[in-house]
Design a protein around this motif. Structure first.
Motif, PDB file in Angstrom:
ATOM      1  N   SER A 128       8.549   6.779  -8.490  1.00 38.08           N
ATOM      2  CA  SER A 128       8.272   6.962  -9.922  1.00 38.08           C
ATOM      3  C   SER A 128       7.613   5.709 -10.512  1.00 38.08           C
ATOM      4  O   SER A 128       6.799   5.826 -11.428  1.00 38.08           O
ATOM      5  N   TYR A 129       7.902   4.544  -9.942  1.00 38.74           N
ATOM      6  CA  TYR A 129       7.209   3.335 -10.417  1.00 38.74           C
ATOM      7  C   TYR A 129       5.723   3.412 -10.041  1.00 38.74           C
ATOM      8  O   TYR A 129       4.845   3.111 -10.855  1.00 38.74           O
ATOM      9  N   LEU A 130       5.465   3.860  -8.816  1.00 40.41           N
ATOM     10  CA  LEU A 130       4.071   3.968  -8.359  1.00 40.41           C
ATOM     11  C   LEU A 130       3.305   4.980  -9.209  1.00 40.41           C
ATOM     12  O   LEU A 130       2.161   4.751  -9.599  1.00 40.41           O
ATOM     13  N   GLU A 131       3.970   6.101  -9.522  1.00 43.04           N
ATOM     14  CA  GLU A 131       3.323   7.117 -10.360  1.00 43.04           C
ATOM     15  C   GLU A 131       2.935   6.530 -11.707  1.00 43.04           C
ATOM     16  O   GLU A 131       1.856   6.780 -12.224  1.00 43.04           O
ATOM     17  N   GLU A 132       3.838   5.727 -12.278  1.00 39.03           N
ATOM     18  CA  GLU A 132       3.550   5.114 -13.571  1.00 39.03           C
ATOM     19  C   GLU A 132       2.366   4.144 -13.441  1.00 39.03           C
ATOM     20  O   GLU A 132       1.456   4.131 -14.269  1.00 39.03           O
ATOM     21  N   GLU A 133       2.380   3.368 -12.349  1.00 40.46           N
ATOM     22  CA  GLU A 133       1.309   2.383 -12.108  1.00 40.46           C
ATOM     23  C   GLU A 133      -0.049   3.053 -11.966  1.00 40.46           C
ATOM     24  O   GLU A 133      -1.065   2.501 -12.366  1.00 40.46           O
ATOM     25  N   LEU A 134      -0.053   4.247 -11.351  1.00 42.77           N
ATOM     26  CA  LEU A 134      -1.329   4.904 -11.075  1.00 42.77           C
ATOM     27  C   LEU A 134      -1.858   5.736 -12.243  1.00 42.77           C
ATOM     28  O   LEU A 134      -2.970   6.239 -12.186  1.00 42.77           O
ATOM     29  N   LYS A 135      -1.026   5.858 -13.296  1.00 42.87           N
ATOM     30  CA  LYS A 135      -1.484   6.623 -14.455  1.00 42.87           C
ATOM     31  C   LYS A 135      -2.651   5.907 -15.124  1.00 42.87           C
ATOM     32  O   LYS A 135      -2.703   4.666 -15.101  1.00 42.87           O
ATOM     33  N   ILE A 136      -3.547   6.652 -15.734  1.00 45.17           N
ATOM     34  CA  ILE A 136      -4.626   6.007 -16.494  1.00 45.17           C
ATOM     35  C   ILE A 136      -4.022   5.309 -17.704  1.00 45.17           C
ATOM     36  O   ILE A 136      -4.283   4.145 -17.968  1.00 45.17           O
ATOM     37  N   LYS A 137      -3.165   6.029 -18.429  1.00 43.79           N
ATOM     38  CA  LYS A 137      -2.482   5.401 -19.571  1.00 43.79           C
ATOM     39  C   LYS A 137      -1.098   5.005 -19.118  1.00 43.79           C
ATOM     40  O   LYS A 137      -0.186   5.824 -19.119  1.00 43.79           O
ATOM     41  N   ARG A 138      -0.931   3.752 -18.690  1.00 38.49           N
ATOM     42  CA  ARG A 138       0.384   3.350 -18.175  1.00 38.49           C
ATOM     43  C   ARG A 138       1.169   2.649 -19.265  1.00 38.49           C
ATOM     44  O   ARG A 138       0.577   2.045 -20.157  1.00 38.49           O
ATOM     45  N   SER A 139       2.484   2.762 -19.176  1.00 42.14           N
ATOM     46  CA  SER A 139       3.273   1.975 -20.118  1.00 42.14           C
ATOM     47  C   SER A 139       4.359   1.235 -19.342  1.00 42.14           C
ATOM     48  O   SER A 139       5.550   1.471 -19.530  1.00 42.14           O
ATOM     49  N   LEU A 140       3.909   0.357 -18.460  1.00 43.78           N
ATOM     50  CA  LEU A 140       4.858  -0.403 -17.644  1.00 43.78           C
ATOM     51  C   LEU A 140       5.670  -1.375 -18.480  1.00 43.78           C
ATOM     52  O   LEU A 140       6.756  -1.783 -18.096  1.00 43.78           O
ATOM     53  N   PHE A 141       5.138  -1.716 -19.656  1.00 41.67           N
ATOM     54  CA  PHE A 141       5.826  -2.687 -20.511  1.00 41.67           C
ATOM     55  C   PHE A 141       7.206  -2.160 -20.930  1.00 41.67           C
ATOM     56  O   PHE A 141       8.190  -2.864 -20.863  1.00 41.67           O
ATOM     57  N   ASN A 142       7.250  -0.888 -21.352  1.00 44.76           N
ATOM     58  CA  ASN A 142       8.565  -0.363 -21.740  1.00 44.76           C
ATOM     59  C   ASN A 142       9.099   0.698 -20.765  1.00 44.76           C
ATOM     60  O   ASN A 142       9.961   1.488 -21.099  1.00 44.76           O
ATOM     61  N   TYR A 143       8.573   0.651 -19.541  1.00 42.29           N
ATOM     62  CA  TYR A 143       9.022   1.571 -18.494  1.00 42.29           C
ATOM     63  C   TYR A 143      10.427   1.149 -18.030  1.00 42.29           C
ATOM     64  O   TYR A 143      10.675  -0.045 -17.832  1.00 42.29           O
ATOM     65  N   HIS A 144      11.332   2.114 -17.896  1.00 46.60           N
ATOM     66  CA  HIS A 144      12.657   1.768 -17.378  1.00 46.60           C
ATOM     67  C   HIS A 144      12.576   1.705 -15.851  1.00 46.60           C
ATOM     68  O   HIS A 144      12.554   2.738 -15.182  1.00 46.60           O
ATOM     69  N   HIS A 294       9.576  -5.288  -0.997  1.00 50.78           N
ATOM     70  CA  HIS A 294       9.973  -3.916  -0.661  1.00 50.78           C
ATOM     71  C   HIS A 294       9.063  -2.880  -1.330  1.00 50.78           C
ATOM     72  O   HIS A 294       8.607  -1.946  -0.686  1.00 50.78           O
ATOM     73  N   TYR A 295       8.814  -3.076  -2.633  1.00 52.79           N
ATOM     74  CA  TYR A 295       7.941  -2.106  -3.308  1.00 52.79           C
ATOM     75  C   TYR A 295       6.519  -2.204  -2.763  1.00 52.79           C
ATOM     76  O   TYR A 295       5.848  -1.193  -2.576  1.00 52.79           O
ATOM     77  N   GLU A 296       6.070  -3.433  -2.496  1.00 51.73           N
ATOM     78  CA  GLU A 296       4.720  -3.643  -1.988  1.00 51.73           C
ATOM     79  C   GLU A 296       4.496  -2.867  -0.690  1.00 51.73           C
ATOM     80  O   GLU A 296       3.449  -2.251  -0.497  1.00 51.73           O
ATOM     81  N   LEU A 297       5.496  -2.905   0.189  1.00 51.87           N
ATOM     82  CA  LEU A 297       5.393  -2.180   1.456  1.00 51.87           C
ATOM     83  C   LEU A 297       5.321  -0.672   1.204  1.00 51.87           C
ATOM     84  O   LEU A 297       4.489   0.032   1.778  1.00 51.87           O
ATOM     85  N   TYR A 298       6.193  -0.191   0.297  1.00 56.49           N
ATOM     86  CA  TYR A 298       6.195   1.240  -0.026  1.00 56.49           C
ATOM     87  C   TYR A 298       4.826   1.653  -0.591  1.00 56.49           C
ATOM     88  O   TYR A 298       4.230   2.639  -0.172  1.00 56.49           O
ATOM     89  N   ARG A 299       4.329   0.830  -1.528  1.00 61.29           N
ATOM     90  CA  ARG A 299       3.069   1.122  -2.209  1.00 61.29           C
ATOM     91  C   ARG A 299       1.915   1.150  -1.212  1.00 61.29           C
ATOM     92  O   ARG A 299       1.073   2.036  -1.223  1.00 61.29           O
ATOM     93  N   ARG A 300       1.913   0.134  -0.306  1.00 61.93           N
ATOM     94  CA  ARG A 300       0.820   0.043   0.651  1.00 61.93           C
ATOM     95  C   ARG A 300       0.787   1.274   1.559  1.00 61.93           C
ATOM     96  O   ARG A 300      -0.267   1.868   1.776  1.00 61.93           O
ATOM     97  N   CYS A 301       1.978   1.656   2.042  1.00 60.88           N
ATOM     98  CA  CYS A 301       2.040   2.827   2.925  1.00 60.88           C
ATOM     99  C   CYS A 301       1.591   4.082   2.197  1.00 60.88           C
ATOM    100  O   CYS A 301       0.866   4.913   2.740  1.00 60.88           O
ATOM    101  N   LYS A 302       2.036   4.218   0.942  1.00 64.34           N
ATOM    102  CA  LYS A 302       1.681   5.407   0.164  1.00 64.34           C
ATOM    103  C   LYS A 302       0.173   5.469  -0.075  1.00 64.34           C
ATOM    104  O   LYS A 302      -0.453   6.505   0.074  1.00 64.34           O
ATOM    105  N   LEU A 303      -0.398   4.317  -0.465  1.00 63.74           N
ATOM    106  CA  LEU A 303      -1.830   4.313  -0.767  1.00 63.74           C
ATOM    107  C   LEU A 303      -2.650   4.576   0.500  1.00 63.74           C
ATOM    108  O   LEU A 303      -3.674   5.248   0.457  1.00 63.74           O
ATOM    109  N   GLU A 304      -2.161   4.050   1.634  1.00 63.11           N
ATOM    110  CA  GLU A 304      -2.864   4.318   2.894  1.00 63.11           C
ATOM    111  C   GLU A 304      -2.808   5.801   3.230  1.00 63.11           C
ATOM    112  O   GLU A 304      -3.793   6.388   3.654  1.00 63.11           O
TER     113      GLU A 304
END
Ligand code: GDP
Length: 344
Positions: A128-144, A294-304
């Motif tokens: 769900s963090y990756l989904e938020e990051e990949l959104k065009i309109k992201r709101s990571l600032f107040n993302y839980h 940990h997230y970086e590894l998850y993100r990299r695998c997902k993007l690949e």
């Protein structure tokens, strides 16, 4: 910008200049602190251990409060993850704390799959963090942010070593989350048994290649305390929120017919060491490691998996536009950084 232009800037020599007086950018660290304080922090703890091992009690003791937590039965058909979020405040610092309990862990006859729901839960938070990051309109600032920053793994005190469920679970989780192993209910075994168990646990973790979280020693300010604490792992802890009068002081302790075990007495257990390491010294490092490792590894695998890549066959960088233009995915993707290889 043309490639040659970039090269010109890369080769340009930097010069040191003296400032004629105070200009003000030395307040940048203070600006960062006040911004972070205003924003508040979040911290997410996963407690893994069998029912009744003392997870809830330890959480109450760590944060010196009583979190509402339903007592789990020993008859759950499967392991369930139960997250609960609380807003805490200490001085002017706001902390959004999520405690996730593994209800029913170790209660099934067949324990082979016990780790799976835990793994899925950790991945779901990354997703769900990756989904938020990949959104065009992201709101990571107040993302839980619900990504797990620390997994406290509770080891039973009354065995000769780790159980196979412990080894399997920690091995499956170690590339996903920072693990700190703790020996629970340390007041129920003698000192010599505890010392033996600690040595045995560490040697089993090492011989099975389980990576536990190491308190970082790069920063000079904490290097000494952290490297000394690394040698005390796994921490042997006792939990209690009962206030007992010892001498003329009220302390958190467990009372027995023959005496009392004081939670914050370092001769009695490692509770203070755990609290110090987890909350007072390394909380930010745990948050950072979660994101950068940990997230970086998850993100990299997902993007690949999705077909993104950073370099072409000639090792030239791809621009974002080129990468997107090359979808759907080509085959033969390889990981190039120092992170572990993605497990597909
Ligand atoms: P959980 O199911 O893992 O959350 O376990 P609880 O925290 O509910 O504790 C189960 C029981 O163990 C309770 O009766 C607690 O009082 C007791 N307990 C918790 N921590 C300790 C400890 O450090 N030592 C001892 N002897 N008992 C403990």
């Amino acid at each position: 910008m043309a490639a040659s232009e970039v090269d010109v800037f890369a080769n340009e020599e930097k010069r040191n200049l003296e400032l004629g007086g105070h200009v003000g950018f030395d307040s940048l660290p203070d600006q960062l602190v006040s911004k972070s304080v205003a924003q508040g922090f979040c911290f997410n703890i996963l407690c893994v251990g069998e029912t009744g091992i003392g997870k809830s009690t330890l959480m109450n003791t760590l944060f010196n409060t009583t979190f509402e937590n339903e007592e789990a039965s020993h008859y759950e058909h499967e392991v369930q993850l139960r997250p609960q979020t609380y807003d805490l405040q200490e001085s002017n610092v706001n902390l959004k704390l999520t405690i996730v309990h593994t209800v029913g862990f170790g209660d099934q006859i067949n324990k082979e799959e016990s780790y799976k729901p835990i793994l899925e839960y950790i991945d779901a938070q990354f997703e769900s963090y990756l989904e938020e990051e990949l959104k065009i309109k992201r709101s990571l600032f107040n993302y839980h942010d619900t990504r797990i920053h620390i997994c406290l793994y509770f080891i039973a005190p009354n065995g000769h070593s780790l159980k196979s469920i412990d080894l399997v679970t920690m091995k499956k989780l170690d590339s996903k989350v920072n693990i700190i192993p703790v020996i629970a209910k340390a007041d129920t075994v003698s000192k010599s048994e505890l010392d033996k168990l600690k040595i045995k646990v560490m040697s089993e973790l090492v011989s099975n290649g389980v990576q536990i979280y190491q308190f970082p020693t790069e920063n000079e300010a904490v290097a000494e305390i952290n490297s000394s604490m690394n040698t005390h792992l796994p921490f042997a802890v006792v939990g209690s929120i009962e206030d007992v009068k010892v001498g003329n002081k009220m302390v958190k302790a467990r009372l027995y017919p023959w005496g009392s075990v004081q939670v914050e007495n370092e001769n009695h257990c490692d509770f203070v060491k755990l609290r110090e390491m987890l909350l007072r010294v390394n909380m930010e490092d745990l948050r950072e490691q979660t994101h950068a490792r940990h997230y970086e590894l998850y993100r990299r695998c997902k993007l690949e998996e999705m077909g993104f890549k950073d370099t072409g066959p000639d090792s030239q960088s791809f621009s974002c536009r080129q990468t997107l233009g090359s979808l759907p995915p080509p085959t033969g993707l390889e990981c190039s950084s120092e992170l572990p290889v993605c497990q597909k």
